[in-house]
Structures are given as structure tokens and as C-alpha cells.
Design a protein around this motif. Structure first.
Motif, PDB file in Angstrom:
ATOM      1  N   MET A 291       0.820  -1.199   0.000  1.00 49.32           N
ATOM      2  CA  MET A 291       0.000   0.000   0.000  1.00 49.32           C
ATOM      3  C   MET A 291       0.861   1.259   0.000  1.00 49.32           C
ATOM      4  O   MET A 291       0.564   2.210  -0.689  1.00 49.32           O
ATOM      5  N   ARG A 292       1.921   1.232   0.823  1.00 47.65           N
ATOM      6  CA  ARG A 292       2.839   2.370   0.897  1.00 47.65           C
ATOM      7  C   ARG A 292       3.515   2.623  -0.448  1.00 47.65           C
ATOM      8  O   ARG A 292       3.643   3.759  -0.886  1.00 47.65           O
ATOM      9  N   LYS A 293       3.905   1.529  -1.088  1.00 51.31           N
ATOM     10  CA  LYS A 293       4.557   1.623  -2.393  1.00 51.31           C
ATOM     11  C   LYS A 293       3.624   2.295  -3.403  1.00 51.31           C
ATOM     12  O   LYS A 293       4.037   3.182  -4.147  1.00 51.31           O
ATOM     13  N   LEU A 294       2.382   1.898  -3.420  1.00 54.68           N
ATOM     14  CA  LEU A 294       1.399   2.469  -4.340  1.00 54.68           C
ATOM     15  C   LEU A 294       1.170   3.953  -4.040  1.00 54.68           C
ATOM     16  O   LEU A 294       1.080   4.772  -4.955  1.00 54.68           O
ATOM     17  N   PHE A 295       1.073   4.295  -2.774  1.00 53.04           N
ATOM     18  CA  PHE A 295       0.880   5.694  -2.387  1.00 53.04           C
ATOM     19  C   PHE A 295       2.038   6.562  -2.887  1.00 53.04           C
ATOM     20  O   PHE A 295       1.812   7.638  -3.457  1.00 53.04           O
ATOM     21  N   PHE A 296       3.280   6.094  -2.681  1.00 52.98           N
ATOM     22  CA  PHE A 296       4.435   6.867  -3.133  1.00 52.98           C
ATOM     23  C   PHE A 296       4.479   6.952  -4.657  1.00 52.98           C
ATOM     24  O   PHE A 296       4.832   7.998  -5.212  1.00 52.98           O
ATOM     25  N   LEU A 297       4.123   5.878  -5.335  1.00 51.15           N
ATOM     26  CA  LEU A 297       4.111   5.899  -6.801  1.00 51.15           C
ATOM     27  C   LEU A 297       3.066   6.883  -7.317  1.00 51.15           C
ATOM     28  O   LEU A 297       3.363   7.714  -8.188  1.00 51.15           O
ATOM     29  N   VAL A 298       1.865   6.823  -6.783  1.00 48.65           N
ATOM     30  CA  VAL A 298       0.793   7.724  -7.230  1.00 48.65           C
ATOM     31  C   VAL A 298       1.173   9.173  -6.936  1.00 48.65           C
ATOM     32  O   VAL A 298       0.966  10.064  -7.771  1.00 48.65           O
ATOM     33  N   SER A 299       1.752   9.432  -5.771  1.00 45.86           N
ATOM     34  CA  SER A 299       2.175  10.792  -5.414  1.00 45.86           C
ATOM     35  C   SER A 299       3.233  11.310  -6.381  1.00 45.86           C
ATOM     36  O   SER A 299       3.141  12.446  -6.861  1.00 45.86           O
ATOM     37  N   ALA A 300       4.235  10.480  -6.678  1.00 48.51           N
ATOM     38  CA  ALA A 300       5.314  10.899  -7.576  1.00 48.51           C
ATOM     39  C   ALA A 300       4.802  11.120  -8.998  1.00 48.51           C
ATOM     40  O   ALA A 300       5.165  12.109  -9.649  1.00 48.51           O
ATOM     41  N   VAL A 301       3.960  10.231  -9.483  1.00 52.65           N
ATOM     42  CA  VAL A 301       3.428  10.370 -10.840  1.00 52.65           C
ATOM     43  C   VAL A 301       2.498  11.588 -10.924  1.00 52.65           C
ATOM     44  O   VAL A 301       2.542  12.347 -11.901  1.00 52.65           O
ATOM     45  N   ALA A 302       1.674  11.786  -9.901  1.00 53.56           N
ATOM     46  CA  ALA A 302       0.767  12.941  -9.896  1.00 53.56           C
ATOM     47  C   ALA A 302       1.554  14.248  -9.892  1.00 53.56           C
ATOM     48  O   ALA A 302       1.216  15.185 -10.638  1.00 53.56           O
ATOM     49  N   TRP A 303       2.595  14.337  -9.075  1.00 52.05           N
ATOM     50  CA  TRP A 303       3.419  15.554  -9.041  1.00 52.05           C
ATOM     51  C   TRP A 303       4.097  15.772 -10.394  1.00 52.05           C
ATOM     52  O   TRP A 303       4.163  16.902 -10.884  1.00 52.05           O
ATOM     53  N   SER A 304       4.570  14.706 -11.001  1.00 48.02           N
ATOM     54  CA  SER A 304       5.194  14.798 -12.329  1.00 48.02           C
ATOM     55  C   SER A 304       4.190  15.330 -13.343  1.00 48.02           C
ATOM     56  O   SER A 304       4.531  16.172 -14.183  1.00 48.02           O
ATOM     57  N   ALA A 305       2.950  14.851 -13.263  1.00 55.43           N
ATOM     58  CA  ALA A 305       1.904  15.313 -14.186  1.00 55.43           C
ATOM     59  C   ALA A 305       1.580  16.786 -13.962  1.00 55.43           C
ATOM     60  O   ALA A 305       1.369  17.532 -14.925  1.00 55.43           O
ATOM     61  N   VAL A 306       1.565  17.219 -12.708  1.00 56.32           N
ATOM     62  CA  VAL A 306       1.317  18.629 -12.399  1.00 56.32           C
ATOM     63  C   VAL A 306       2.412  19.500 -13.018  1.00 56.32           C
ATOM     64  O   VAL A 306       2.130  20.523 -13.656  1.00 56.32           O
ATOM     65  N   ILE A 307       3.654  19.091 -12.840  1.00 55.54           N
ATOM     66  CA  ILE A 307       4.777  19.845 -13.423  1.00 55.54           C
ATOM     67  C   ILE A 307       4.634  19.901 -14.942  1.00 55.54           C
ATOM     68  O   ILE A 307       4.757  20.965 -15.551  1.00 55.54           O
ATOM     69  N   LEU A 308       4.384  18.754 -15.539  1.00 55.36           N
ATOM     70  CA  LEU A 308       4.251  18.689 -16.993  1.00 55.36           C
ATOM     71  C   LEU A 308       3.134  19.607 -17.477  1.00 55.36           C
ATOM     72  O   LEU A 308       3.322  20.384 -18.417  1.00 55.36           O
ATOM     73  N   PHE A 309       1.999  19.555 -16.821  1.00 55.11           N
ATOM     74  CA  PHE A 309       0.868  20.401 -17.209  1.00 55.11           C
ATOM     75  C   PHE A 309       1.217  21.879 -17.079  1.00 55.11           C
ATOM     76  O   PHE A 309       0.994  22.673 -18.001  1.00 55.11           O
ATOM     77  N   LEU A 310       1.756  22.269 -15.931  1.00 56.61           N
ATOM     78  CA  LEU A 310       2.051  23.689 -15.704  1.00 56.61           C
ATOM     79  C   LEU A 310       3.145  24.213 -16.632  1.00 56.61           C
ATOM     80  O   LEU A 310       3.117  25.390 -17.024  1.00 56.61           O
ATOM     81  N   CYS A 311       4.088  23.361 -16.982  1.00 58.17           N
ATOM     82  CA  CYS A 311       5.179  23.806 -17.855  1.00 58.17           C
ATOM     83  C   CYS A 311       4.812  23.802 -19.332  1.00 58.17           C
ATOM     84  O   CYS A 311       5.481  24.454 -20.131  1.00 58.17           O
ATOM     85  N   LEU A 312       3.751  23.077 -19.691  1.00 54.99           N
ATOM     86  CA  LEU A 312       3.354  23.037 -21.106  1.00 54.99           C
ATOM     87  C   LEU A 312       2.065  23.791 -21.394  1.00 54.99           C
ATOM     88  O   LEU A 312       1.703  23.955 -22.554  1.00 54.99           O
ATOM     89  N   THR A 313       1.383  24.255 -20.363  1.00 56.99           N
ATOM     90  CA  THR A 313       0.151  25.000 -20.588  1.00 56.99           C
ATOM     91  C   THR A 313       0.472  26.383 -21.136  1.00 56.99           C
ATOM     92  O   THR A 313       1.585  26.886 -20.976  1.00 56.99           O
ATOM     93  N   LYS A 314      -0.489  26.962 -21.768  1.00 58.30           N
ATOM     94  CA  LYS A 314      -0.332  28.296 -22.344  1.00 58.30           C
ATOM     95  C   LYS A 314       0.073  29.274 -21.238  1.00 58.30           C
ATOM     96  O   LYS A 314      -0.573  29.340 -20.191  1.00 58.30           O
ATOM     97  N   SER A 315       1.131  30.019 -21.462  1.00 61.18           N
ATOM     98  CA  SER A 315       1.658  30.898 -20.413  1.00 61.18           C
ATOM     99  C   SER A 315       0.671  31.987 -20.001  1.00 61.18           C
ATOM    100  O   SER A 315       0.709  32.460 -18.868  1.00 61.18           O
ATOM    101  N   SER A 316      -0.235  32.366 -20.888  1.00 62.12           N
ATOM    102  CA  SER A 316      -1.218  33.388 -20.527  1.00 62.12           C
ATOM    103  C   SER A 316      -2.273  32.848 -19.554  1.00 62.12           C
ATOM    104  O   SER A 316      -2.990  33.614 -18.925  1.00 62.12           O
ATOM    105  N   ASN A 317      -2.358  31.517 -19.412  1.00 67.73           N
ATOM    106  CA  ASN A 317      -3.305  30.907 -18.474  1.00 67.73           C
ATOM    107  C   ASN A 317      -2.774  30.855 -17.046  1.00 67.73           C
ATOM    108  O   ASN A 317      -3.505  30.472 -16.138  1.00 67.73           O
ATOM    109  N   ILE A 318      -1.513  31.197 -16.873  1.00 67.88           N
ATOM    110  CA  ILE A 318      -0.888  31.142 -15.549  1.00 67.88           C
ATOM    111  C   ILE A 318      -0.804  32.558 -14.999  1.00 67.88           C
ATOM    112  O   ILE A 318      -0.351  33.474 -15.703  1.00 67.88           O
TER     113      ILE A 318
END
Length: 126
Positions: A1-28
Motif C-alpha cells: 500500500m505504501r509503495k502504491l501511495f508513493f508511486l501515485v504521489s510521484a506520478v501525480a506531481w510529475s503530471a502537475v509539473i508537466l501540465f504547468l510547464c506546457l500549458t499556455k503561459s497566458s493561463n498562468i
């Protein structure tokens, strides 16, 4: 369970970074503080590296911190470079910046050193 929690947290944070860095700059929202974006990049990769270390630690059988730390640092660097390349190739409002890459590396390095210091202060032999 701990392993899954850490994996989901790391992947979710990676997705947040990817989204924020590739989204249109005027939307930020824009804040007029010089080089604030570099601090944000460093923060993103500090958290990124820390979360991936937690996940990779669940993958190794022994208590050695160096392999998970090394893999997380390298992953953070490559992820940061990938995002800068993706900004050039897939967006019209973003452009790659070498200083962003340096900020990413700084954040990853700060996370790595912080983890090593934490372990040393805690007295855990790793």
C-alpha cells in the motif's frame, strides 16, 4: 500500500509539473518578481526528486539510500530537459530556457543534499 501511495504521489506531481510547464503561459497568473520562475522550477524539482526517492526506496530490498537518490536525481534532470524540449516542440507560447534547466538541477540537488543531511542527523546508517 505504501509503495502504491508513493508511486501515485510521484506520478501525480510529475503530471502537475508537466501540465504547468506546457500549458499556455497566458493561463498562468503573472507575478512581477524577478526570476520567480527559477525558484518555482527549483521547488518543482525539489519535490519531484523527494517523491521519487520515497518511491524508489520501496523498490530496493536493502536500506541503501544512494541508489534511489541517484536514480531520482537523474530522473529529475532528464525530466526537466525533456520539458524544455517539449516546450519548444509542442507549444507556441513557451520556449526552452537553459536557466530553467539549471534551476531544475538546483532543486534536485537541494533535495538530494537535504535527504542525505536528514539521514545523517537522524543517525540512520545507510
Amino acid at each position: 500500500m505504501r509503495k502504491l501511495f508513493f508511486l501515485v504521489s510521484a506520478v501525480a506531481w510529475s503530471a502537475v509539473i508537466l501540465f504547468l510547464c506546457l500549458t499556455k503561459s497566458s493561463n498562468i497568473p503573472s507575478i512581477d518578481i524577478p526570476n520567480l520562475d527559477k525558484a518555482v522550477h527549483a521547488f518543482f524539482h525539489f519535490v519531484f526528486t523527494s517523491l521519487w526517492v520515497l518511491f524508489f526506496r520501496t523498490q530496493v530490498r536493502n536500506k541503501n539510500i544512494y541508489k534511489p537518490l541517484f536514480f531520482s536525481f537523474v530522473l529529475s534532470v532528464f525530466f526537466g530537459v525533456f520539458i524544455e524540449i517539449a516546450q519548444q516542440m509542442f507549444t507556441t507560447t513557451r520556449s526552452p530556457d537553459m536557466f530553467d534547466i539549471l534551476a531544475n538541477i538546483t532543486g534536485a540537488a537541494l533535495a538530494s543534499f537535504s535527504i542525505l543531511i536528514f539521514i545523517k542527523l537522524r543517525g540512520t546508517k545507510q
